[in-house]
Write an enzyme that holds these catalytic residues in place. Structure first.
Site, PDB file in Angstrom:
ATOM      1  CB  THR A   1      -1.279   0.211   1.355  1.00  0.00           C
ATOM      2  OG1 THR A   1      -1.593  -1.673   1.584  1.00  0.00           O
ATOM      3  CG2 THR A   1      -2.497   1.020   0.936  1.00  0.00           C
TER       4      THR A   1
ATOM      5  NE  ARG B   1       5.324   0.695   5.023  1.00  0.00           N
ATOM      6  CZ  ARG B   1       3.837   1.172   6.367  1.00  0.00           C
ATOM      7  NH1 ARG B   1       3.302   1.575   7.115  1.00  0.00           N
ATOM      8  NH2 ARG B   1       3.839   2.722   5.177  1.00  0.00           N
TER       9      ARG B   1
ATOM     10  CG  HIS C   1       1.292   2.243  12.033  1.00  0.00           C
ATOM     11  ND1 HIS C   1       1.263   2.784  10.671  1.00  0.00           N
ATOM     12  CD2 HIS C   1       1.309   1.170  11.901  1.00  0.00           C
ATOM     13  CE1 HIS C   1       0.529   1.211   9.671  1.00  0.00           C
ATOM     14  NE2 HIS C   1       0.702   0.682  10.516  1.00  0.00           N
TER      15      HIS C   1
ATOM     16  CE  LYS D   1       5.632   6.867   0.347  1.00  0.00           C
ATOM     17  NZ  LYS D   1       4.746   8.064   1.228  1.00  0.00           N
TER      18      LYS D   1
ATOM     19  CG  ASP E   1       1.677   9.844   6.841  1.00  0.00           C
ATOM     20  OD1 ASP E   1       1.747   8.760   8.526  1.00  0.00           O
ATOM     21  OD2 ASP E   1       2.240   8.916   6.044  1.00  0.00           O
TER      22      ASP E   1
ATOM     23  CD  GLU F   1      -5.528   6.356   3.034  1.00  0.00           C
ATOM     24  OE1 GLU F   1      -6.449   5.207   2.221  1.00  0.00           O
ATOM     25  OE2 GLU F   1      -4.709   6.977   3.066  1.00  0.00           O
ATOM     26  CD  GLU F   2      -9.588   3.434   7.605  1.00  0.00           C
ATOM     27  OE1 GLU F   2      -9.780   2.905   7.772  1.00  0.00           O
ATOM     28  OE2 GLU F   2      -9.601   2.944   6.193  1.00  0.00           O
ATOM     29  CB  SER F   3      -6.105   4.257   7.771  1.00  0.00           C
ATOM     30  OG  SER F   3      -6.096   5.628   7.064  1.00  0.00           O
TER      31      SER F   3
ATOM     32  NE  ARG G   1      -5.207  -1.954   7.595  1.00  0.00           N
ATOM     33  CZ  ARG G   1      -4.785  -2.083   8.732  1.00  0.00           C
ATOM     34  NH1 ARG G   1      -4.967  -1.863  10.007  1.00  0.00           N
ATOM     35  NH2 ARG G   1      -3.029  -2.069   8.099  1.00  0.00           N
TER      36      ARG G   1
HETATM   37  C1  VG1 Z   1      -2.572   1.015   5.926  1.00  0.00           C
HETATM   38  C2  VG1 Z   1      -4.031   1.362   5.518  1.00  0.00           C
HETATM   39  C3  VG1 Z   1      -3.973   2.709   4.377  1.00  0.00           C
HETATM   40  C4  VG1 Z   1      -2.950   4.111   4.433  1.00  0.00           C
HETATM   41  C5  VG1 Z   1      -1.841   3.387   4.251  1.00  0.00           C
HETATM   42  C6  VG1 Z   1      -0.412   3.622   4.323  1.00  0.00           C
HETATM   43  O1  VG1 Z   1      -2.613   0.413   4.627  1.00  0.00           O
HETATM   44  O2  VG1 Z   1      -5.162   1.134   5.748  1.00  0.00           O
HETATM   45  O3  VG1 Z   1      -5.307   3.901   4.558  1.00  0.00           O
HETATM   46  O4  VG1 Z   1      -3.076   4.557   3.338  1.00  0.00           O
HETATM   47  O5  VG1 Z   1      -1.800   1.907   5.662  1.00  0.00           O
HETATM   48  O6  VG1 Z   1      -0.472   4.661   5.572  1.00  0.00           O
HETATM   49  P1  VG1 Z   1      -2.927  -1.490   5.063  1.00  0.00           P
HETATM   50  O7  VG1 Z   1      -2.889  -1.359   3.777  1.00  0.00           O
HETATM   51  O8  VG1 Z   1      -2.353  -1.979   5.900  1.00  0.00           O
HETATM   52  O9  VG1 Z   1      -4.057  -1.119   4.945  1.00  0.00           O
HETATM   53  V1  VG1 Z   1       0.949   4.824   6.738  1.00  0.00           V
HETATM   54  O10 VG1 Z   1       0.919   6.008   7.892  1.00  0.00           O
HETATM   55  O11 VG1 Z   1       1.509   3.142   7.406  1.00  0.00           O
HETATM   56  O12 VG1 Z   1       2.430   5.869   5.327  1.00  0.00           O
HETATM   57 CO    CO Z   2       2.461   7.553   8.880  1.00  0.00          CO
END
Ligand code: VG1
Ligand code: CO
Length: 544
Positions: free
Chosen positions: A18, A22, A114, A126, A282, A364-366, A497
């Site tokens: 995403t 990582r 995180h 990235k 971010d 985003e909800e996240s 999720r």
């Molecule tokens: C998660 C979140 C997504 C966000 C991504 C990167 O991805 O759900 O909304 O854009 O992290 O954010 P995933 O594929 O684990 O659901 V960050 O702050 O980790 O760069």
């Molecule tokens: Co981040």
């Protein structure tokens, strides 16, 4: 000449997720692992001659070593200039801004956001393109293709560059500008917001706030912004010193991982406003006194109040939200008579919409929110939005949110994460849920009729690219939704999720605890996928 070509062979696990690649630090420490990915990235790009690259990271373990390798490879691959944050530090939003401000060709951001850091934690890398945003799928696919065939990389055999003092130096033919990581970002924020009004709010005797930098990258940015520019007291920032292992913590700004902040803001004598940011700066969590603002609501409320913020006074061109984000922003967009775009998860899908001025705000909800000021989500920007709105409306956070619900109704929302489940179980579960879709439409579940059930795909209206298999969604006739996705950022097994949403417009029903309000849908979500029976888990790892 100091440039050398090194023979290598491919690794089979370098597909960007995403948000970049990582892996465990120990994976990145394998000989040639980082080099292969960096060279594969450079190979996916056109001529690098005369071009500028921005490099920096969230300060986690392995950041300094990786930066030296990247700079030497950038020099050997023909870049003319590198802009690097002092000590190798740059928040993700600051890196995005620097790419744009300096018309750079792109940037490499070193972060696993995180995910926990340290020798046994995670590392990540990235690539961002010239608009400052994450590389679109076309490029990440090309990078991945290169990782599968790579047989050599180029690197300069030179001493390490000292990154602890700002100034200009050279690495072979490449100029390296080591810059203060904070100054340009703070200047940008001062252009967007009403700093005088925020300063006045912070100076009010009855007002106090607490920002938790979670020992990650935002500490120095928060100090420069809140303390130096806006007059907050030093005690208003906690965990403000970046540490290479984030102090052993998990800098994910939510009610579970930012517990220290939550305890402070939920205390009877706690501050009126609280916020936290994630590892690379971010994302954000917004709290009022004894009050949590759901990220989807935060986006909707910022949109509804954007006219109070100088940068957005003249209106919004549109809003964009990721598919699993609640539909609260859609209601604001409808009231403002502007479009609300629905994209797959991940900020890379917002770039085209922002570039084309089809959206001004995204979220985003996240816990990610942002605007067209850069091409990344931006945690401190979101905090400043809220401070600006609080200053203008002279109301508490909870009063503003309650007003919003009264006006637009409430999209009850929760996300249940099941971390580190065995990948084969997770894949099978997703396949089975999808296979059941054909018989689902028209059925009644939790007193609602299923209107559609599909695997979300997105057609980009700007470049017409197509992204499929972006999450399983079940939509009900009353607007409620259930969504299942597997995370693309984890490094251990699979993370499931489950996103659950329902809409309530009855003004007497707007203050129910979300897990209670959504209980029937939560039960359906578990039953449909067989989560507890397949995984043996009786509860999610994290509820947000
Ligand atoms: C998660 C979140 C997504 C966000 C991504 C990167 O991805 O759900 O909304 O854009 O992290 O954010 P995933 O594929 O684990 O659901 V960050 O702050 O980790 O760069
Ligand atoms: Co981040």
């Amino acid at each position: 000449m100091s440039m050398i070509t090194v023979s290598t062979s491919p690794f089979d696990d370098q597909k960007p997720g995403t948000s970049g690649l990582r892996k465990k630090v120990t994976v990145f420490q394998q000989a040639h692992y980082l080099e292969n990915f960096v060279q594969s990235t450079f190979n996916a790009l056109d001529d690098k001659k005369g071009k500028t690259i921005v490099v920096g990271g969230d300060g986690r373990f392995y950041n300094p070593e990786a930066i030296q390798v990247i700079l030497k490879m950038a020099a050997a691959n023909g870049f003319s200039r590198a802009i690097v944050g002092q000590h190798g530090l740059l928040s993700t939003p600051a890196a995005s801004h620097l790419i744009r401000k300096n018309n750079a060709y792109g940037g490499l951001i070193l972060s696993a956001s995180h995910n926990p850091a340290g020798p046994s934690g995670d590392f990540g890398i990235k690539y961002n393109v010239s608009n400052g945003g994450p590389a679109p799928e076309m490029i990440t696919d090309a990078i991945f293709a290169n990782t599968k065939t790579i047989d050599h990389y180029q690197i300069a055999e030179l001493d390490d560059i000292k990154l602890d003092v700002t100034g200009t130096t050279t690495l072979s033919e490449m100029t390296v500008d080591i810059i203060d990581p904070v100054v340009d970002y703070v200047a940008l924020m001062a252009e967007l917001f009403d700093f005088d009004a925020i300063r006045a709010l912070i100076a009010q005797p009855g007002f106090s706030f607490c920002f938790d930098a979670m020992h990650a990258i935002t500490g120095p940015y928060a100090t420069a912004l809140f303390q130096e520019a806006l007059g907050a007291s030093p005690t208003s920032i906690i965990n403000g010193v970046p540490l290479s292992d984030f102090g052993g913590g998990h800098p994910d700004p939510n009610l579970t991982y930012a517990k220290e902040l939550v305890d402070i803001v939920f205390a009877d004598d706690g501050p009126q406003f609280g916020a936290a940011s994630d590892g690379d700066g971010d994302r954000n969590m917004i709290l009022g006194h004894q009050f949590f603002v759901t990220p989807s609501d935060s986006l909707a409320i910022i949109a509804a109040n954007a006219h109070l913020i100088p940068a957005y006074q003249s209106g919004l061109s549109g809003i964009a939200r990721s598919m699993p984000t609640s539909q609260a922003p859609d209601r604001v967009a409808a009231a403002l008579n502007i479009p609300c775009h629905e994209t797959p998860t991940g900020w890379k899908f917002f770039g085209n919409l922002l570039d084309a001025n089809a959206a001004t705000l995204c979220g985003e909800e996240s816990f990610g929110t942002g605007s067209n000021h850069i091409r990344e989500k931006d945690g401190l920007w979101a905090v400043l939005c809220w401070l600006n709105i609080l200053a203008a409306r002279k109301q508490s956070v909870s009063a503003i949110v309650n007003d919003h619900w009264q006006q637009y109704g409430r999209n009850y929302y929760t996300r249940h994460d099941y971390e580190a489940i065995p990948s084969d179980i997770a894949q099978k579960m997703m396949a089975d849920v999808e296979n059941g879709f054909s018989s689902l439409v028209g059925q009644t579940l939790a007193n609602r009729t299923v209107r559609y059930a599909d695997n979300f795909s997105y057609h980009d209206p700007v470049d017409h690219s197509h992204s499929s298999q972006q999450g399983l969604r079940i939509g009900f006739d009353d607007g409620a939704r259930l969504i299942y996705r597997l995370s693309g950022t984890g490094t251990e097994g699979a993370t499931l999720r489950v996103y659950i949403e329902s809409y309530e417009s009855d003004s007497a029903q707007l203050n129910i605890e979300p897990q209670t309000a959504l209980a029937d849908l939560i039960a359906v979500a578990d039953e449909l996928a067989g989560i507890s029976s397949r995984t043996g888990r009786t509860a999610p790892t994290v509820i947000t």
